[in-house]
Scaffold this active site. Structure first.
Site, PDB file in Angstrom:
ATOM      1  N   TYR A 199       0.831  -1.199   0.000  1.00  0.00           N
ATOM      2  CA  TYR A 199       0.000   0.000   0.000  1.00  0.00           C
ATOM      3  C   TYR A 199       0.868   1.252   0.000  1.00  0.00           C
ATOM      4  O   TYR A 199       2.045   1.224   0.349  1.00  0.00           O
ATOM      5  CB  TYR A 199      -0.972   0.007   1.186  1.00  0.00           C
ATOM      6  CG  TYR A 199      -0.378   0.296   2.550  1.00  0.00           C
ATOM      7  CD1 TYR A 199      -0.283   1.597   3.037  1.00  0.00           C
ATOM      8  CD2 TYR A 199       0.057  -0.743   3.368  1.00  0.00           C
ATOM      9  CE1 TYR A 199       0.236   1.864   4.301  1.00  0.00           C
ATOM     10  CE2 TYR A 199       0.570  -0.490   4.634  1.00  0.00           C
ATOM     11  CZ  TYR A 199       0.667   0.814   5.093  1.00  0.00           C
ATOM     12  OH  TYR A 199       1.185   1.075   6.342  1.00  0.00           O
ATOM     13  N   CYS A 200       0.247   2.371  -0.424  1.00  0.00           N
ATOM     14  CA  CYS A 200       0.939   3.659  -0.485  1.00  0.00           C
ATOM     15  C   CYS A 200      -0.124   4.763  -0.411  1.00  0.00           C
ATOM     16  O   CYS A 200      -1.273   4.493  -0.074  1.00  0.00           O
ATOM     17  CB  CYS A 200       1.779   3.777  -1.754  1.00  0.00           C
ATOM     18  SG  CYS A 200       0.820   3.643  -3.289  1.00  0.00           S
ATOM     19  N   THR A 201       0.242   5.991  -0.738  1.00  0.00           N
ATOM     20  CA  THR A 201      -0.670   7.124  -0.556  1.00  0.00           C
ATOM     21  C   THR A 201      -1.877   7.057  -1.490  1.00  0.00           C
ATOM     22  O   THR A 201      -3.018   7.082  -1.040  1.00  0.00           O
ATOM     23  CB  THR A 201       0.083   8.449  -0.787  1.00  0.00           C
ATOM     24  OG1 THR A 201       1.197   8.506   0.085  1.00  0.00           O
ATOM     25  CG2 THR A 201      -0.829   9.644  -0.522  1.00  0.00           C
ATOM     26  N   ILE A 228      -4.171   4.708   0.332  1.00  0.00           N
ATOM     27  CA  ILE A 228      -4.771   5.115   1.603  1.00  0.00           C
ATOM     28  C   ILE A 228      -5.936   6.086   1.384  1.00  0.00           C
ATOM     29  O   ILE A 228      -6.958   6.023   2.069  1.00  0.00           O
ATOM     30  CB  ILE A 228      -3.703   5.776   2.499  1.00  0.00           C
ATOM     31  CG1 ILE A 228      -2.583   4.782   2.809  1.00  0.00           C
ATOM     32  CG2 ILE A 228      -4.308   6.302   3.796  1.00  0.00           C
ATOM     33  CD1 ILE A 228      -1.304   5.437   3.298  1.00  0.00           C
TER      34      ILE A 228
END
Length: 351
Positions: A199-201, A228
């Site tokens: 996962y990341c921004t 996110i």
């Protein structure tokens, strides 16, 4: 031929933006697809977005597009229609609308051609960035968080992880995405039987990371659709528990979106609970670090007494001190210590 770049000073542009009365919507989007002529694509896109009064930062490369922008609220639907019709690959492009938005995130449009939309350092010509892992929607994410056979891997930089993350997520403690990719493979080499969730921004880094993990022999790979930002938005809309804790760091003037009330980090100067990122105001530094209100007042928004002392000098004296000086890394890393991250500022020689 229209002017395809900005001709006005940043100071004037920021003042104009702050004087606007119409609210703006901050949104990010990306798409991996082949662009034959990035320069022509960039120029046509610049003309169209400028007409819609879009501000922000957009990168175009042969591999696709990556953007963080703001648009007047009245132009949002027109901007979407423009993008959807601009290229077939952008039709129904997913938009990540900012969660905590005051509309003051950007004041100029910067649209640049890059070698990659995300610098990854990958030189393996056999790597297929389109062979990505399985998407996870909000409900799937929450279910996977409770799966003991799943490993969540945070593909953001250490300073992003520091202020917010999922419980028990694996931090890949690198300063850049290009360093994280091989590090993640090495850290997880003994867990190829697990479900690997990246996962990341906003999704762009973890999507490429999922393809890289598959390329390196990991079979059960996932990534959070829209990162996110999209996870939080959909979880709230659907009445699901939001399992991300703390702040989501964002790369604009806000430097963070509050997801939960949890404060996971500390002021880098005094150690009190704090998750507010700032840049040192000393023009010879601009270090990114976490600073509480008390230390901001004490150090005049600087990262150290040395920077505070230098920032009070005349512009000419500041330039003299900076001449020939190596500025070093511009991001505080708690494993190395704050004073080691600020460059050594020589004091004037005694006469």
């Amino acid at each position: 031929m229209p002017v395809l770049h900005n001709l006005v000073s940043n100071k004037e542009l920021k003042a104009r933006m702050l004087a606007e009365t119409e609210p703006r919507t901050t949104v990010s989007f990306y798409k991996y697809f082949q662009i034959a002529d990035p320069k022509a694509f960039r120029d046509a896109l610049y003309i169209g977005l400028t007409k819609l009064k879009v501000f922000g930062r957009v990168y175009v490369a042969h591999e696709g597009i990556n953007a963080q922008i703001s648009v007047p609220a009245s132009q949002y639907e027109s901007m979407k229609a423009f993008l959807y019709g601009f290229d077939p690959a952008l039709n129904n492009l997913r938009m990540n609308i900012a969660l905590d938005d005051d509309g003051k995130s950007f004041w100029v449009l910067r649209l640049k051609v890059r070698d990659r939309i995300v610098a990854d350092g990958i030189e393996d010509n056999s790597f297929d960035a389109s062979d990505v892992g399985n998407y996870l929607k909000a409900a799937d994410v929450n279910a996977m968080l409770d799966d003991p056979n799943a490993v969540f891997v945070d593909m953001r930089n250490h300073y992003e992880f520091e202020v917010g993350h999922f419980d028990n997520a694996l931090e890949v403690p690198a300063d850049t995405f290009r360093d994280q990719l091989p590090m993640a493979v090495d850290m997880l080499k003994d867990q190829k039987d697990k479900k690997i969730v990246m996962y990341c921004t906003g999704g762009i880094r973890c999507e490429k990371a999922s393809a890289w993990m598959k390329h390196n022999g990991f079979d059960d790979v996932y990534h959070i659709e829209g990162g996110i930002i999209e996870y939080t938005r959909r979880a709230r809309e659907q009445g699901l528990p939001v399992r991300f804790k703390g702040k989501n760091f964002v790369f604009d003037e806000r430097m963070g979106e509050r997801i939960s009330d949890d404060v996971l980090s500390n002021c880098h100067q005094c150690g009190v609970p704090c998750d507010t990122h700032t840049n040192c105001v000393n023009d010879g530094c601009h270090l990114l670090f976490i600073q509480c209100p008390s230390c901001a007042e004490k150090f005049h928004n600087c990262c150290s007494p040395l920077c505070m002392e230098e920032s009070k000098l005349s512009p000419e004296e500041q330039r003299t001190r900076r001449a020939g000086r190596e500025n070093g890394n511009k991001v505080f890393n708690k494993s190395r210590g704050l004073l080691n991250m600020t460059m050594a500022i020589p004091l004037p020689e005694k006469k």
